[in-house]
Scaffold this active site. Sequence first.
Site, PDB file in Angstrom:
ATOM      1  N   ASP A 173       1.006   8.036   2.101  1.00 21.36           N
ATOM      2  CA  ASP A 173       0.075   7.061   2.673  1.00 21.36           C
ATOM      3  C   ASP A 173       0.102   7.021   4.200  1.00 21.36           C
ATOM      4  OD1 ASP A 173       2.645   5.955   2.642  1.00 21.36           O
ATOM      5  OD2 ASP A 173       1.946   3.914   2.280  1.00 21.36           O
ATOM      6  N   HIS A 174       1.288   7.175   4.796  1.00 24.21           N
ATOM      7  CA  HIS A 174       1.397   7.124   6.259  1.00 24.21           C
ATOM      8  C   HIS A 174       2.774   7.635   6.656  1.00 24.21           C
ATOM      9  CE1 HIS A 174       3.918   3.577   5.689  1.00 24.21           C
ATOM     10  NE2 HIS A 174       2.955   3.029   4.979  1.00 24.21           N
ATOM     11  N   THR A 185      -0.246   0.862   4.614  1.00 22.90           N
ATOM     12  CA  THR A 185      -0.451   1.209   3.207  1.00 22.90           C
ATOM     13  C   THR A 185      -1.813   0.727   2.702  1.00 22.90           C
ATOM     14  OG1 THR A 185       1.900   1.237   2.667  1.00 22.90           O
ATOM     15  CG2 THR A 185       0.384   0.803   0.858  1.00 22.90           C
ATOM     16  N   GLU A 235       5.078   6.520  -0.997  1.00 17.51           N
ATOM     17  CA  GLU A 235       5.260   5.601   0.122  1.00 17.51           C
ATOM     18  C   GLU A 235       5.947   6.273   1.316  1.00 17.51           C
ATOM     19  OE1 GLU A 235       5.403   2.639   2.718  1.00 17.51           O
ATOM     20  OE2 GLU A 235       4.307   2.481   0.830  1.00 17.51           O
ATOM     21  N   HIS A 289      10.438   3.133   1.418  1.00 22.11           N
ATOM     22  CA  HIS A 289       9.880   2.243   2.445  1.00 22.11           C
ATOM     23  C   HIS A 289      10.959   1.908   3.481  1.00 22.11           C
ATOM     24  CE1 HIS A 289       7.857  -1.127   4.346  1.00 22.11           C
ATOM     25  NE2 HIS A 289       6.795  -0.932   3.595  1.00 22.11           N
TER      26      HIS A 289
END
Length: 719
Positions: free
Chosen positions: A478-479, A302, A258, A419
């Site tokens: 993911d990013h 996500t 994440e 996150h």
Amino acid sequence: MKRFIARINTRMGFFFLLVFLFWLKTLLAYFADFSLGVTGIYQWFILLINPLATTFLLFGLALYVKKAKIFYPLILLIDFGNTLLLYLNVIYYREFTDFMTINTMLGYSKVNQGLSGSSLALTEPHDLLFWLDIVIILVLMLMRKIKMDQNPLPKRIGFQVTSLSALLFGFNLLFAEIDRPQLITRTFDRSYIVKYLGIDTFTVYDGAKTEQTSKMRSSATKSELKNVEKYVHGHYAKPNKKYYGEAKGKNIIIIHLESFQQFLIDDKIEGQTVTPFLNSLYHSKSTYSFSNFFNQVGQGKTSDAENMLETGTFGLPQGSLFAQLGSDQTFQAAPAILKQKQGYSSAVFHGNVASFWNRNNVYKNMGYQYFFSASYYDTSGDKATGYGLKDKLLFKDSIKYLQTLQQPFYAKYITVSNHFPFDLDKEDSNFKVPNTGNTSVNNYFRTANYLDQSVKEFFAFLKKSGLYDNSVIVLYGDHYGISDSANKDLAKTFSQDPSHFSSYGNDPADNWDDWDDTQLQRVPFMIHVPGAKNGGIQKQYGGEIDVLPTLLHLVGINSKPYMQFGTDLFSSQHDQVVAFRNQDFITPNYSSVGGTIYNNATGQIVTPTGALKKQITKDQKAATTQLTMSDSLNEKNLLRFYTPKGFKKVNSANYNYSDGLQKELAIQKKLGLKSTSMYSKNRDHSLEDLYKTDAPEATHSKSKSNRIEITNPDSTSGN
């Protein structure tokens, strides 16, 4: 002062007061929160006038009302609603560096779990100014310092204000078109609409585009698939024989890191290595590590990354495909392909609620057999953050379900501890963080280090259980974790590890530009194949859209029959033009950001001429076409008209995510001696005791408090 009070005690005076105050609040957002790339006096002039037309129009609706007891509540309600829209965009922009679309608003219920915590972290002291005027006006009205004007206005006043707003908008649009021709018809970047026409106009524009997409989806026909099919087959890259089938028959374990960015690999902060275990994997000869791999997500963040991983198609240009279209979308996704081609079982392990990003519906349409979401774990007390079960506990507590999954399996772990806003309880880490002046940036290194430890513990279990040798483990970010708006604060840490960040030049925090933002879109992508000897760091450029064809070829399944828009990263025909969701792109030699071209070797702006100009035009067309074709496929749901030979359409009614363990055990019992689960291979003994973690919460008793609301939409018991 008396003249001023007397003026605002008239309806028109009150109207102009609210219009003026809202105009000031909009400018506050423009200057303090949004980064709109305004240059030159002409663009500044447009920025100053663009809130006026829609503000006059909306607030002017109240001028048609005769009764004072309706006029005043109505105009205040309009003020409140418009302020709310503005403020939500401010909060959203701080996290995503983007503006809220209609799809985002409509999909809010599917992504709101845990957002309250991150939204609070995104607030700033000056946010009070967005609401202070409304509070003061209400207080003054209650104290009768501002009195209601009982005299109704002539109808012509309302009409005149409406006409004035239309005239203002016409001039605004004219000025905008002079500076940015075809602004409405060829808009690639939402910030252009806001910069030239304002938030309200952007919202209306986006609503019209959303309705257009809805109509397009309902009226789509099979014939519209031909162009997409032609493009996909022409863009296909044949597999590299050296790697094709190298991991055939092995379990596939996906670890979704994440918000994990590539710069964390090999980075050092305050004299500490941030991710020592992931570094060791990255440099292992058993790992194919990609150093120029980019996230390509849009507003779906996500969920966009998952969609690319699972389907080989992009997310939507606005909003989240999962949240907006996923409930009735036709997919040809990895779980179904692997099951039908090679008999794979499939499962997702995730410590948040099943409905987050609408996963409980999307996964069924993808053909996922099991979804072990938050309802399957003890998330009470301090075991979870606002986004779900902490990573160390997720990996540990998942073994109960993983060990009874039939092999070969395709299992995906979605971590959450790294996150935003990167909060972690003190007992979970003693990692020393930097002092950049930005709490989120500081804490990002601590949660990344925690994630690294979590993965290390999971790998230790894989080796102890014997699962390691028969698996291929894929790890990907993911990013971005640090948004563009905070990158200058992040750059303050580069001096602690100057050789690691040498490509950013001297004093990067003072000389930061769009090229630097683009380089930070790199995320890790690692394919770890135990026993492999020819791995190492791969230099080719690629992105998340390329994962599925690469993975399928690695396990010996040709991707050619499927509608996938990426290409095999190992193929000699791999396309190294990496398209971003906003139609910017990057290649090994240069980056195109908002139409500006940068030389990747120097980071300097170049003015293309001759052969280079032709190449950039060609690459821009390639990026635009790739995105457009994917959007056509997804927005129109064209896969309902296409079924590859030998592929059976997924029937979501066959899947239910309640009682997952009981279903696994039933299959295990039915297969008897033919069962291939780890539990069966271990002579019907549990492997849970093999898992070791230093997570302090692992020994905490279950409590009544919980940081997330636990629900499972498929459960008949309601949890």
